[in-house]
Structures are given as C-alpha cells and as structure tokens.
Design an enzyme around this catalytic site. Structure first.
Site, PDB file in Angstrom:
ATOM      1  N   TYR A   1      45.414  75.964 -36.761  1.00  0.00           N
ATOM      2  CA  TYR A   1      46.429  76.726 -36.016  1.00  0.00           C
ATOM      3  C   TYR A   1      47.601  77.111 -36.925  1.00  0.00           C
ATOM      4  O   TYR A   1      47.934  78.292 -37.058  1.00  0.00           O
ATOM      5  CB  TYR A   1      46.903  75.907 -34.816  1.00  0.00           C
ATOM      6  CG  TYR A   1      47.042  76.691 -33.524  1.00  0.00           C
ATOM      7  CD1 TYR A   1      47.189  78.063 -33.527  1.00  0.00           C
ATOM      8  CD2 TYR A   1      47.047  76.042 -32.292  1.00  0.00           C
ATOM      9  CE1 TYR A   1      47.331  78.761 -32.340  1.00  0.00           C
ATOM     10  CE2 TYR A   1      47.186  76.730 -31.105  1.00  0.00           C
ATOM     11  CZ  TYR A   1      47.329  78.081 -31.137  1.00  0.00           C
ATOM     12  OH  TYR A   1      47.472  78.766 -29.956  1.00  0.00           O
TER      13      TYR A   1
ATOM     14  N   GLU B   1      48.932  85.163 -40.402  1.00  0.00           N
ATOM     15  CA  GLU B   1      49.423  86.278 -39.573  1.00  0.00           C
ATOM     16  C   GLU B   1      50.841  86.692 -39.990  1.00  0.00           C
ATOM     17  O   GLU B   1      51.124  87.886 -40.137  1.00  0.00           O
ATOM     18  CB  GLU B   1      49.408  85.867 -38.095  1.00  0.00           C
ATOM     19  CG  GLU B   1      47.999  85.702 -37.558  1.00  0.00           C
ATOM     20  CD  GLU B   1      47.963  85.116 -36.162  1.00  0.00           C
ATOM     21  OE1 GLU B   1      48.925  85.305 -35.397  1.00  0.00           O
ATOM     22  OE2 GLU B   1      46.970  84.447 -35.823  1.00  0.00           O
TER      23      GLU B   1
HETATM   24  C1  LIG Z   1      53.368  92.575 -28.194  1.00  0.00           C
HETATM   25  C2  LIG Z   1      52.797  91.534 -29.038  1.00  0.00           C
HETATM   26  C3  LIG Z   1      53.507  90.254 -28.950  1.00  0.00           C
HETATM   27  C4  LIG Z   1      53.071  89.294 -29.970  1.00  0.00           C
HETATM   28  C5  LIG Z   1      53.794  87.979 -29.817  1.00  0.00           C
HETATM   29  C6  LIG Z   1      53.455  87.112 -30.939  1.00  0.00           C
HETATM   30  C7  LIG Z   1      53.835  85.718 -30.709  1.00  0.00           C
HETATM   31  C8  LIG Z   1      52.669  84.828 -30.874  1.00  0.00           C
HETATM   32  C9  LIG Z   1      52.997  83.461 -31.248  1.00  0.00           C
HETATM   33  C10 LIG Z   1      51.819  82.569 -31.201  1.00  0.00           C
HETATM   34  C11 LIG Z   1      50.885  82.774 -32.279  1.00  0.00           C
HETATM   35  C12 LIG Z   1      49.464  82.360 -31.950  1.00  0.00           C
HETATM   36  C13 LIG Z   1      48.538  83.208 -32.697  1.00  0.00           C
HETATM   37  C14 LIG Z   1      47.213  82.620 -32.793  1.00  0.00           C
HETATM   38  C15 LIG Z   1      46.762  82.244 -33.931  1.00  0.00           C
HETATM   39  C16 LIG Z   1      45.487  81.617 -34.022  1.00  0.00           C
HETATM   40  O1  LIG Z   1      44.615  81.660 -33.195  1.00  0.00           O
HETATM   41  S1  LIG Z   1      45.297  80.789 -35.410  1.00  0.00           S
HETATM   42  C17 LIG Z   1      43.684  80.108 -35.302  1.00  0.00           C
HETATM   43  C18 LIG Z   1      43.673  78.727 -34.745  1.00  0.00           C
HETATM   44  N1  LIG Z   1      43.775  78.838 -33.333  1.00  0.00           N
HETATM   45  C19 LIG Z   1      43.468  77.860 -32.533  1.00  0.00           C
HETATM   46  O2  LIG Z   1      43.083  76.763 -32.908  1.00  0.00           O
HETATM   47  C20 LIG Z   1      43.590  78.208 -31.117  1.00  0.00           C
HETATM   48  C21 LIG Z   1      43.823  77.005 -30.301  1.00  0.00           C
HETATM   49  N2  LIG Z   1      44.361  77.479 -29.079  1.00  0.00           N
HETATM   50  C22 LIG Z   1      43.642  77.618 -28.042  1.00  0.00           C
HETATM   51  O3  LIG Z   1      42.474  77.286 -28.013  1.00  0.00           O
HETATM   52  C23 LIG Z   1      44.376  78.267 -26.934  1.00  0.00           C
HETATM   53  O4  LIG Z   1      45.513  77.660 -26.592  1.00  0.00           O
HETATM   54  C24 LIG Z   1      43.512  78.774 -25.791  1.00  0.00           C
HETATM   55  C25 LIG Z   1      42.568  79.770 -26.385  1.00  0.00           C
HETATM   56  C26 LIG Z   1      44.408  79.503 -24.830  1.00  0.00           C
HETATM   57  C27 LIG Z   1      42.733  77.647 -25.040  1.00  0.00           C
HETATM   58  O5  LIG Z   1      43.547  76.843 -24.288  1.00  0.00           O
HETATM   59  P1  LIG Z   1      42.990  76.093 -22.988  1.00  0.00           P
HETATM   60  O6  LIG Z   1      42.058  76.995 -22.258  1.00  0.00           O
HETATM   61  O7  LIG Z   1      44.100  75.521 -22.193  1.00  0.00           O
HETATM   62  O8  LIG Z   1      42.240  74.863 -23.602  1.00  0.00           O
HETATM   63  P2  LIG Z   1      40.807  74.290 -23.398  1.00  0.00           P
HETATM   64  O9  LIG Z   1      40.970  72.813 -23.518  1.00  0.00           O
HETATM   65  O10 LIG Z   1      39.890  74.917 -24.366  1.00  0.00           O
HETATM   66  O11 LIG Z   1      40.348  74.678 -21.914  1.00  0.00           O
HETATM   67  C28 LIG Z   1      40.907  74.147 -20.701  1.00  0.00           C
HETATM   68  C29 LIG Z   1      39.851  74.137 -19.605  1.00  0.00           C
HETATM   69  O12 LIG Z   1      39.384  75.456 -19.358  1.00  0.00           O
HETATM   70  C30 LIG Z   1      38.011  75.565 -19.671  1.00  0.00           C
HETATM   71  N3  LIG Z   1      37.779  76.880 -20.292  1.00  0.00           N
HETATM   72  C31 LIG Z   1      38.684  77.601 -20.956  1.00  0.00           C
HETATM   73  N4  LIG Z   1      38.117  78.741 -21.392  1.00  0.00           N
HETATM   74  C32 LIG Z   1      36.824  78.705 -21.004  1.00  0.00           C
HETATM   75  C33 LIG Z   1      35.712  79.578 -21.179  1.00  0.00           C
HETATM   76  N5  LIG Z   1      35.814  80.712 -21.867  1.00  0.00           N
HETATM   77  N6  LIG Z   1      34.545  79.222 -20.607  1.00  0.00           N
HETATM   78  C34 LIG Z   1      34.400  78.072 -19.909  1.00  0.00           C
HETATM   79  N7  LIG Z   1      35.418  77.192 -19.742  1.00  0.00           N
HETATM   80  C35 LIG Z   1      36.603  77.516 -20.273  1.00  0.00           C
HETATM   81  C36 LIG Z   1      37.719  74.418 -20.600  1.00  0.00           C
HETATM   82  O13 LIG Z   1      36.388  74.013 -20.599  1.00  0.00           O
HETATM   83  C37 LIG Z   1      38.629  73.346 -20.050  1.00  0.00           C
HETATM   84  O14 LIG Z   1      38.021  72.791 -18.895  1.00  0.00           O
HETATM   85  P3  LIG Z   1      38.229  71.258 -18.465  1.00  0.00           P
HETATM   86  O15 LIG Z   1      37.966  70.412 -19.688  1.00  0.00           O
HETATM   87  O16 LIG Z   1      37.249  71.010 -17.374  1.00  0.00           O
HETATM   88  O17 LIG Z   1      39.658  71.140 -18.016  1.00  0.00           O
END
Ligand SMILES: CCCCCCCCCCCCC/C=C/C(=O)SCCNC(=O)CCNC(=O)[C@H](O)C(C)(C)COP(=O)(O)OP(=O)(O)OC[C@H]1O[C@@H](n2cnc3c(N)ncnc32)[C@H](O)[C@@H]1OP(=O)(O)O
Length: 240
Positions: A162, A169
């Site tokens: 991350y 970026e």
């Molecule tokens: C106008 C423009 C404005 C721009 C503004 C800029 C500001 C930006 C600042 C921030 C910069 C970030 C830029 C990003 C850079 C990168 O990506 S660098 C590369 C490294 N990145 C990472 O490692 C990303 C890590 N982050 C994440 O994964 C995210 O936070 C996420 C993608 C949003 C995921 O978060 P979240 O969903 O909360 O976590 P999980 O634990 O994975 O999931 C929670 C539950 O939801 C289920 N789920 C989620 N998605 C799916 C899916 N596609 N299919 C099925 N299920 C899904 C998941 O299974 C979990 O379920 P439970 O365990 O049952 O709760």
C-alpha cells in the site's frame, strides 16, 4: 384453519426458495466477477513480464498494457455496486477505485511524457500483485476453498504494498506537473464564455495533498480488517 396454516407454509417455502435462488445468483455473479478480474490482472502480469524479458527495459511497457489496464481498472467500478451486497464500505471502496481510475485515465494515459517513469512501473507492479491476491482471495472464499496462504497474503502484503503504491502514484503525479503547467491541459483560462477558470496544475497539487488525510484512513481500515480476519477480533466500524 388447517388450510390457512398450509397456505402459510407454502408461502414461506416459496419465499425461502426465492431467497435461496437470489442468493445463489448473487454468489454466481460475484464468483464470475472475481474470476474475471483475477484473470485480467494475471494477463497484465504476464504481459509485463514478457515485455521486460523481451526488451530488457520498462520503457514502452505502459503503452503496451494501457488498453488492458484501462479496461480492467475501469471495470472495477462494479465494486461500488458490490458494496451493497457484501460487508464492505462504499466510501472506502469508492475512494480506492476512483483514485485508481483517475490515476490511469487522467494522469498516466493522458500524459505520454511520464509513461516511462520508474514510478509508473512501481505502481503498476504493486497494483498487479495486490489485485491478483485480492481477487483470488474473494474467489476462493466464495468457493469455500480458501488456502491459508492466500488469506495470509491478502491481509499482509498490503502492509508494504500500500505505501509503495502510494509512493509510485505520488511520484508519477509529481512528474506530470511540469507537462501540465506547460501544456495547460484540462485547464480553462479566463476570459471564456462560461466565465469559469480551472487550473489542472493546482488541481493535481490538491490531489497530492488529499493523500495526507485519505491514505491513513484506508491503511487503518485495512489494518482493522487484518485484525478481524487473521486474529478474529470483533471490530465495530461506523457504516456510511
Ligand atoms: C478526483 C480524483 C480524486 C483522487 C483522490 C486521491 C486520494 C487518494 C488517496 C488514497 C490513495 C489510495 C490509492 C491506492 C493505491 C493502491 O491501491 S496501492 C496498492 C496496494 N493497495 C492495496 O493493498 C489495497 C488495499 N485496500 C483495499 O483492499 C481496499 O481498502 C478495498 C479495495 C476497498 C477493500 O476493502 P474491504 O472491502 O473493506 O476489505 P475486504 O476485507 O477485502 O472485504 C470486506 C468484506 O467484503 C467482501 N468483499 C469485498 N469485495 C468483494 C468482492 N469483490 N467479492 C466478494 N466479496 C467481497 C470480503 O470478502 C469481506 O467479507 P467478510 O470477510 O465476510 O466480511
């Protein structure tokens, strides 16, 4: 009396059947989506490796993958809809997906002069490893066959990846600044018929500054997810 009780049971059964069919369809759709995204990012990984092995340089690599990258990264917008189905936050996912799409369309693809920067290679490699791990995690989880290594990777790789992705970026946006200033791209100067002025150069500086409040929140969110999934902690998060 007996017949109304029977009716109730029949109705209940029908409702349960409908719910089961709906949930099976949703699971099938999510599985398809996650498999497609894993495959997409694997294609990107293989294309990048082949390019590097054949050419021995990263120069020209972005151009060779730009179309596929744009397609799969933009397709990730579907995830904002998925938030309504799974336990995830619309805001966290929205910021993540939109910032990536912005990075691809309005910075790297729009400014050819920066496409060969090392920082572009850095965020491309980081995104690719992250997404292959993340989408394969969701896929295996949906199929109820989640290898521990994938789960471990999903909730550990981000600790390093991350910040590295953000560094890639930010340096890419920084490299874009002189070209944006010189070309005046996406900017509107006064006077014009709308009487509005917009300077993309300063907008980019604001985008860079917005990482300061936003990134720690995303990172802390992932650390909380890590504690919940790997260490079974019960975490109450404010919903959006
Ligand atoms: C106008 C423009 C404005 C721009 C503004 C800029 C500001 C930006 C600042 C921030 C910069 C970030 C830029 C990003 C850079 C990168 O990506 S660098 C590369 C490294 N990145 C990472 O490692 C990303 C890590 N982050 C994440 O994964 C995210 O936070 C996420 C993608 C949003 C995921 O978060 P979240 O969903 O909360 O976590 P999980 O634990 O994975 O999931 C929670 C539950 O939801 C289920 N789920 C989620 N998605 C799916 C899916 N596609 N299919 C099925 N299920 C899904 C998941 O299974 C979990 O379920 P439970 O365990 O049952 O709760």
């Amino acid at each position: 009396m007996a017949s109304s009780e029977e009716d109730g049971t029949v109705e209940e059964k029908e409702n349960n059947n409908k719910k089961r069919t709906k949930s099976a369809l949703i699971t099938a759709w999510l599985t398809f989506y996650n498999i497609a995204m894993t495959a997409g990012w694997l294609v990107l990984a293989i294309t990048m490796m082949r390019f590097y092995i054949q050419k021995g340089t990263h120069k020209g690599l972005y151009r060779s993958i730009a179309r596929t990258l744009k397609f799969f990264q933009t397709f990730a917008l579907v995830e904002v809809r998925i938030c309504r189905i799974v336990r995830t936050s619309v805001i966290v996912t929205g910021v993540q997906v939109c910032s990536r799409i912005y990075m691809v369309w309005f910075i790297t693809s729009s400014i050819r002069q920066i496409q060969n920067e090392e920082s572009v290679l850095l965020f491309l490699v980081v995104w690719t490893v992250t997404e292959i791990t993340r989408y394969s995690y969701y896929t295996f989880k949906l199929l109820h066959h989640l290898p521990y290594f994938i789960k471990w990777a999903r909730y550990n790789f981000f600790i390093i990846l991350y910040p590295l992705g953000v560094v890639g970026e930010l340096f890419t946006i920084y490299a874009a600044l002189p070209f944006v200033r010189r070309s005046g791209m996406y900017s509107m100067r006064l006077p014009n018929k709308y009487n509005v002025s917009f300077d993309y150069y300063y907008f980019l500086i604001i985008v860079m500054l917005s990482y300061i409040p936003l990134f720690p929140q995303l990172y802390l969110h992932m650390l909380r997810q890590r504690r919940r999934v790997l260490h079974g902690e019960v975490i109450v998060e404010k919903d959006d």
